[in-house]
Enzyme design. Structure first.
Site, PDB file in Angstrom:
ATOM      1  N   ASP A 238       0.936  -1.025  -0.075  1.00 33.25           N
ATOM      2  CA  ASP A 238      -0.059   0.062  -0.134  1.00 33.25           C
ATOM      3  C   ASP A 238       0.769   1.122   0.027  1.00 33.25           C
ATOM      4  OD1 ASP A 238      -2.674   1.323   0.476  1.00 33.25           O
ATOM      5  OD2 ASP A 238      -1.581   1.842   2.261  1.00 33.25           O
ATOM      6  N   GLU A 274       1.493  -0.468  -5.053  1.00 35.57           N
ATOM      7  CA  GLU A 274       0.417   0.757  -5.407  1.00 35.57           C
ATOM      8  C   GLU A 274       1.512   2.094  -5.668  1.00 35.57           C
ATOM      9  OE1 GLU A 274      -3.286   3.331  -3.821  1.00 35.57           O
ATOM     10  OE2 GLU A 274      -1.685   2.461  -2.545  1.00 35.57           O
TER      11      GLU A 274
END
Length: 535
Positions: A238, A274
């Protein structure tokens, strides 16, 4: 003996007819050819909204287990599942929020989702079906209630005036970014009534970790080892561009360190990060050696897939545009595996992106599922689920299994609006051969039949004159497949001779209404929003 011979002849004849039909019309299904590697078809699951196993309104890990046969039943001879062979679970660790991106304990399962025993069972059942399971690993920040942070704050609050923090007294004071004189800066928040502030890029309850600290990195390595030893097959990372916000090279170094460490524990582990950026910046991140980065330039309504579906492409064809991106990424990491997607938990759902135009929703899926690499599909996209506005809760609504059978249905996240579902639920779409669900199912099966789609070296066809038509060949281990796209709502005719495909024949097709492909050795008539495969 005579009957056995007759039976063998009949079997051979039926096989011959089936094979002929498969290569001419695409009606009959060819045998799957699934390779056990890191090229996968991933299904992203928000556990809390997926399936409720115990009737409390909250999705849970046992619910995911109950629905594994929907995702992949592990039997290549049946055709009752969607065919995904990878699952990405959004955060499952203890957290105070519904989304769980603020972790309080990296070594446990949030009790709303179940237990560690449930997780171990899910891992085992996934592996029994040939599914690889990756989990969200959030180490840009922790929860403000993580023991590391609370202990550090308690220490700073009692520190005598004029005395500097000392890691010998509290090592956690170096786990985060603490400083004085940061008042008035949006990304810094005060530690109680003390003179100290902590950095927090997203929210004051998500303090950023100091990834320059060796002890922090050792903690993260231990966490990764724990989950890899549990049997998870890798991680979705993330907010990788915020490890050191605005500092690409420092972020690249973090990804390089983490990727190297994970590979030292499990050389086959898969990682996808990401980095919500344009292709030039994403290419820089591939220098880290990480396996995959999400291909944001292809995603969403304003990405290349969206523009192609809506007829808003630039001078380059769809396949030429994809090749341009591919070349950028491959130049930095020749072994990269692309991670294309259309939408995820942070974006509008596909249905909303195309104003619930069913043909366009299907064609977008077709463009996605014919890309190289490992495509990611967000739960519910296979039935065209709705979202509304920018509120995150509205992008993570309860999976729409049925209108009439409420068993397993979860509640929507607290704070979500009432959002009308524009397409039928799973149980109805499964019975409709021309549904969005069955389009996804067929597209994934085609992908699982021809491994060169995911792995092949691409070569765009550049001689096509029609604006909304494009084509590509993909070649892998001596096998070549041709793919022709008609991204128009009108029928198109293309010359196989002009494209250099005159020696190839139609072997399969994706059409939005089930229509047949009319072809000869010289040309093909492509129905609206169709994709044709040639061998």
């Amino acid at each position: 003996m005579k009957r056995k011979i007759q039976a063998l002849i009949l079997t051979f004849c039926l096989f011959a007819v089936s094979f002929s039909a498969a290569c001419s019309s695409g009606k009959e299904q060819e045998a799957l050819d699934i390779i056990d590697d890191n090229y996968r078809n991933y299904y992203e699951i928000f556990v809390g909204s997926f399936y409720d196993s115990d009737g409390d309104g909250m999705g849970d890990l046992q619910g995911v287990i109950e629905k594994l046969d929907y995702i992949n039943d592990g039997d290549d001879k049946t055709d009752t599942d969607l065919g995904f062979n990878g699952i990405w679970l959004m955060p499952i660790m203890p957290s105070n929020t519904y989304h769980k991106y603020d972790v309080k304990d990296y070594y446990a399962i949030d009790e709303a989702y179940g237990s560690m025993e449930d997780m171990e069972q899910l891992i085992e059942e996934c592996h029994d079906r040939g599914i690889r399971l990756i989990i969200d690993l959030v180490f840009n920040h922790t929860s403000a209630e993580h023991p590391w942070f609370t202990e550090a704050c308690d220490y700073l609050k009692q520190l005598p005036e004029g005395e500097e923090p000392d890691a010998a007294d509290c090592k956690y004071v170096e786990y985060y970014n603490f400083a004085k004189d940061k008042g008035g800066i949006d990304t810094w928040h005060q530690v109680g009534s003390s003179d100290y502030y902590y950095e927090c890029m997203f929210w004051d309850q998500m303090p950023d970790l100091n990834l320059d600290n060796e002890n922090v990195r050792k903690e993260i390595e231990d966490i990764a080892s724990f989950w890899l030893n549990k049997g998870v097959d890798g991680f979705r990372l993330d907010a990788a561009k915020e490890y050191f916000s605005g500092q690409v090279q420092k972020n690249v170094e973090v990804l390089s360190w983490f990727s190297d460490y994970v590979k030292s524990v499990n050389k086959d582990a898969y990682m996808v990060a990401e980095v919500w950026e344009k292709s030039d910046t994403i290419a820089q991140y591939y220098a880290s050696g990480i396996t995959s980065l999400f291909n944001f330039p292809l995603s969403q309504a304003d990405g290349r897939i969206g523009k192609t579906v809506r007829g808003m492409g630039d001078d380059k064809s769809f396949t030429e545009a994809v090749e341009t991106i591919d070349c950028k990424y491959r130049a930095q990491n020749p072994a990269y595996i692309d991670a294309p997607f259309i939408s995820n938990h942070d974006t509008s759902r596909v249905g909303a992106q195309y104003a619930y135009d069913e043909d366009q929703v299907k064609h977008a899926a077709g463009l996605l599922l014919t890309q190289g690499g490992s495509p990611f599909v967000y739960y519910g996209e296979e039935i065209g689920m709705a979202s509304k506005g920018k509120k995150d809760e509205n992008k993570r609504l309860a999976m729409y299994w049925s209108k009439t059978d409420t068993e397993g249905m979860t509640n929507d996240p607290v704070g979500a609006d009432q959002v009308e579902q524009m397409f039928a639920p799973v149980d109805e779409q499964m019975e409709d051969e021309n549904s969005i669900y069955n389009y996804y199912k067929k597209a994934i099966r085609i992908r699982n039949t021809y491994p060169e789609i995911a792995r092949g070296t691409m070569e765009p066809v550049t001689v096509i004159s029609q604006k909304n038509v494009s084509a590509v060949t993909r070649t892998w281990e001596g096998e070549t497949i041709g793919i022709i796209y008609n991204s128009s709502k009108e029928e198109a005719e293309v010359s196989l001779t002009d494209m250099g495909m005159e020696n190839m024949s139609v072997c399969n097709a994706l059409t939005v209404d089930g229509s047949e492909i009319d072809s000869s050795k010289e040309e093909i008539k492509l129905p609206a929003y169709s994709i044709v495969f040639l061998k």
